[in-house]
Design a protein around this motif. Structure first.
Motif, short mmCIF file in Angstrom:
data_model
loop_
_atom_site.label_atom_id
_atom_site.label_comp_id
_atom_site.label_asym_id
_atom_site.label_seq_id
_atom_site.Cartn_x
_atom_site.Cartn_y
_atom_site.Cartn_z
N GLY A 341 0.97 -1.19 0.10
CA GLY A 341 -0.06 0.00 -0.24
C GLY A 341 0.86 1.22 -0.06
N SER A 342 1.97 1.23 0.21
CA SER A 342 2.86 2.42 0.14
C SER A 342 4.09 2.14 -0.88
CB SER A 342 3.50 2.60 1.58
OG SER A 342 2.56 2.84 2.59
N TRP A 343 4.08 1.35 -1.90
CA TRP A 343 5.04 1.11 -2.72
C TRP A 343 5.72 2.46 -3.35
CZ3 TRP A 343 6.96 1.77 -7.49
CH2 TRP A 343 7.86 0.78 -7.96
N TRP A 344 4.83 3.20 -3.98
CA TRP A 344 5.27 4.31 -4.63
C TRP A 344 6.12 5.38 -3.63
CZ3 TRP A 344 6.12 4.76 -9.50
CH2 TRP A 344 5.22 4.09 -10.27
N ARG A 345 5.42 5.33 -2.52
CA ARG A 345 6.10 6.33 -1.15
C ARG A 345 7.41 5.72 -1.03
NH1 ARG A 345 6.30 6.71 4.35
NH2 ARG A 345 6.59 8.99 4.91
N VAL A 346 7.57 4.38 -0.73
CA VAL A 346 9.05 3.89 -0.43
C VAL A 346 9.90 3.85 -1.47
CG1 VAL A 346 9.99 1.78 0.04
CG2 VAL A 346 7.79 2.28 1.28
N PHE A 347 9.39 3.93 -2.79
CA PHE A 347 10.33 3.84 -4.12
C PHE A 347 10.79 5.23 -4.08
CE2 PHE A 347 10.19 5.06 -8.49
CZ PHE A 347 11.40 4.47 -9.17
N GLY A 348 9.74 6.20 -4.13
CA GLY A 348 10.25 7.78 -4.30
C GLY A 348 11.09 8.14 -3.17
N ILE A 349 11.11 7.87 -1.94
CA ILE A 349 12.15 8.19 -0.87
C ILE A 349 13.15 7.51 -1.22
CG2 ILE A 349 12.38 8.14 1.50
CD1 ILE A 349 9.56 8.30 2.13
N GLN A 350 13.43 6.40 -1.23
CA GLN A 350 14.67 5.67 -1.75
C GLN A 350 15.33 6.09 -3.00
OE1 GLN A 350 13.96 1.43 -1.54
NE2 GLN A 350 14.32 1.37 0.70
N LEU A 351 14.62 6.36 -3.97
CA LEU A 351 15.20 6.90 -5.11
C LEU A 351 15.69 8.47 -5.02
CD1 LEU A 351 15.41 6.84 -8.30
CD2 LEU A 351 13.34 7.91 -8.39
N LEU A 352 15.08 9.19 -4.16
CA LEU A 352 15.49 10.46 -3.82
C LEU A 352 16.77 10.49 -2.95
CD1 LEU A 352 15.00 13.69 -4.02
CD2 LEU A 352 13.55 13.52 -1.97
#
Length: 453
Positions: A341-352
């Motif tokens: 349910g938080s895939w995009w948030r986790v991906f975005g933070i780790q990418l940033l």
């Protein structure tokens, strides 16, 4: 209605001596106007009815001052309205008469002491406790990045000591491997169109062997840095310092499992990509070569997307393994549960975080690389043109110094962001902030202060 801390239910409680739902005192608008004769004239300038008489419209038990005011009428037609009570401490001043009630002269349910106006006098919930580098509540992107940097700044001796030690040992091994072994391998056949299939195969094997050896050393370094820095960051959340020796003693039982986890995840990604490209490879080998290559490329791209999706779902397995003392498979399942349910948030933070860390690292590494090329014999132009397959010791040592400094930056940021993401997801899903507050010795957290989970 049952009141809860931090707000009051609308309206006021029943007067003493009344049951809920019973009729209260007569509305002030039922009082006889001065132009109408009273039923039983009594003493007083306005001819009000005697409160002791049986036919009186007024009760001895009047509402407390401030909850109602006299009806509006001509001057001198009734007693003056009671003055508003002084404001209670911490709730702000009450609204002027007639505001926030049921009209002029009506009940003022909101804004009076005990009934603060919604959105007005209330100052919001109290701030979350912050015993360490982050507040104990769900975190924003900036707070996660700031927490990782604050850990480096607050516990710089331990963090930089771990990062420096791991980076120096890693670069020494890489330099020795490249200078003594890998410089003797030849990959020139890969750039020669006239090379035979045997030469291409041999050159490709040597290139994969050299890349694999460097990757293995880097993987071991990543395992060691992640294991030690995870412990440091988890203690920093509680505001407790930790030495390198303490971090190693705490992380040592899980190091072998962590190595297996970090080795397993790239193998899973590679297997998924290979499975996606396999149909195209088979078509290219046994059928149409051009069509097979195109199919292999498309299949590899689609499989790469699936591999990326899996890697993000497993990205919190490392802190779960280290902090929960889980096995490899259990930590992977825990990561899947936390990321769901938080895939995009986790991906975005780790990418940033990865972009920021690599930009800072590149600012340090690139000047050292050009300096090494200038002093290494081939010159900067020759280095950029790819002249000279053998890298001299001067180039390896100077570029290695830049790599050590860059690793001292990337290791703490990447490990810190991953650990804080894990803690943030557990706060959001499992109210971990309550356990962290108890572990940090915060008094009364979760009762009067509220919980951010």
């Amino acid at each position: 209605m049952k009141d809860t801390p931090g707000w009051a239910s609308p309206g006021s409680a029943p007067s003493d001596g009344q049951e809920p739902g019973a009729s209260g005192p007569a509305d002030p608008t039922d009082r006889p106007s001065p132009t109408e004769p009273a039923d039983q004239p009594g003493p007083g300038p306005q001819g009000a009815a005697d409160p002791q008489s049986a036919g009186s419209q007024w009760s001895e038990q009047q509402p407390p001052p401030g909850q109602w005011s006299a009806p509006t009428g001509p001057a001198g037609s009734g007693p003056p309205a009671p003055s508003p009570p002084p404001p209670s401490p911490g709730w702000g001043a009450p609204p002027p008469p007639g505001a926030g009630g049921h009209g002029p002269g009506g009940f003022r349910a909101y804004g009076t002491p005990g009934h603060p106006a919604w959105g007005g006098g209330w100052g919001g919930p109290p701030p979350a406790a912050k015993p360490g580098v982050i507040p104990l509540r769900p975190l924003g992107v900036g707070e996660i990045l700031d927490g990782a940097v604050s850990t480096m700044r607050t516990y710089w001796r331990t963090v930089l000591g771990i990062s420096l030690t791991v980076a120096v040992v890693t670069e020494i091994l890489v330099i020795l491997l490249q200078g003594l072994v890998l410089n003797d391998t030849s990959t020139a056949a890969l750039d020669d169109p006239s090379s035979s299939p045997g030469e291409l195969t041999r050159a490709m094997g040597e290139a994969m062997l050299s890349s694999g050896a460097v990757l293995l050393i880097s993987l071991i370094a990543t395992v060691a840095a992640t294991a030690l820095l995870t412990t440091v960051t988890s203690r920093a959340v509680l505001g407790r310092p930790v030495t390198t020796g303490e971090a190693w003693r705490d992380a040592r039982p899980q190091v072998v499992k962590l190595f297996g986890l970090i080795l397993l995840l790239p193998l899973i990604a590679a297997a998924v990509v290979f499975a996606g490209a396999l149909p195209g490879i088979l078509v290219a080998v046994f059928g149409n070569a051009d069509g097979g290559v195109a199919l292999a490329v498309l299949g590899g791209i689609a499989a790469g997307v699936v591999a990326l999706w899996l890697m993000i779902r497993f990205s919190l397995a490392s802190p779960a393994l280290m902090l929960e003392k889980q096995g490899v498979v259990k930590s992977m399942s825990r990561s899947v549960k936390l990321v769901r349910g938080s895939w995009w948030r986790v991906f975005g933070i780790q990418l940033l975080a990865g972009i920021i860390a690599n930009i800072i690292s590149a600012i340090v590494v690139i000047p050292f690389t050009f300096l090494a090329a200038a002093l290494g014999g081939e010159g900067v132009v020759g280095f950029l043109n790819g002249e000279g397959s053998n890298l001299g010791w001067t180039f390896l040592i100077i570029s290695g110094v830049g790599s050590v400094i860059g690793s001292m930056i990337t290791f703490p940021i990447n490990a810190g962001v991953t650990v804080l993401l894990y803690i943030d997801q557990r706060i959001r899903r499992e109210a971990l902030d309550l356990e962290l507050a108890r572990a940090a010795g915060v008094q009364g957290y979760g009762t009067d202060a509220g919980s951010g989970g």
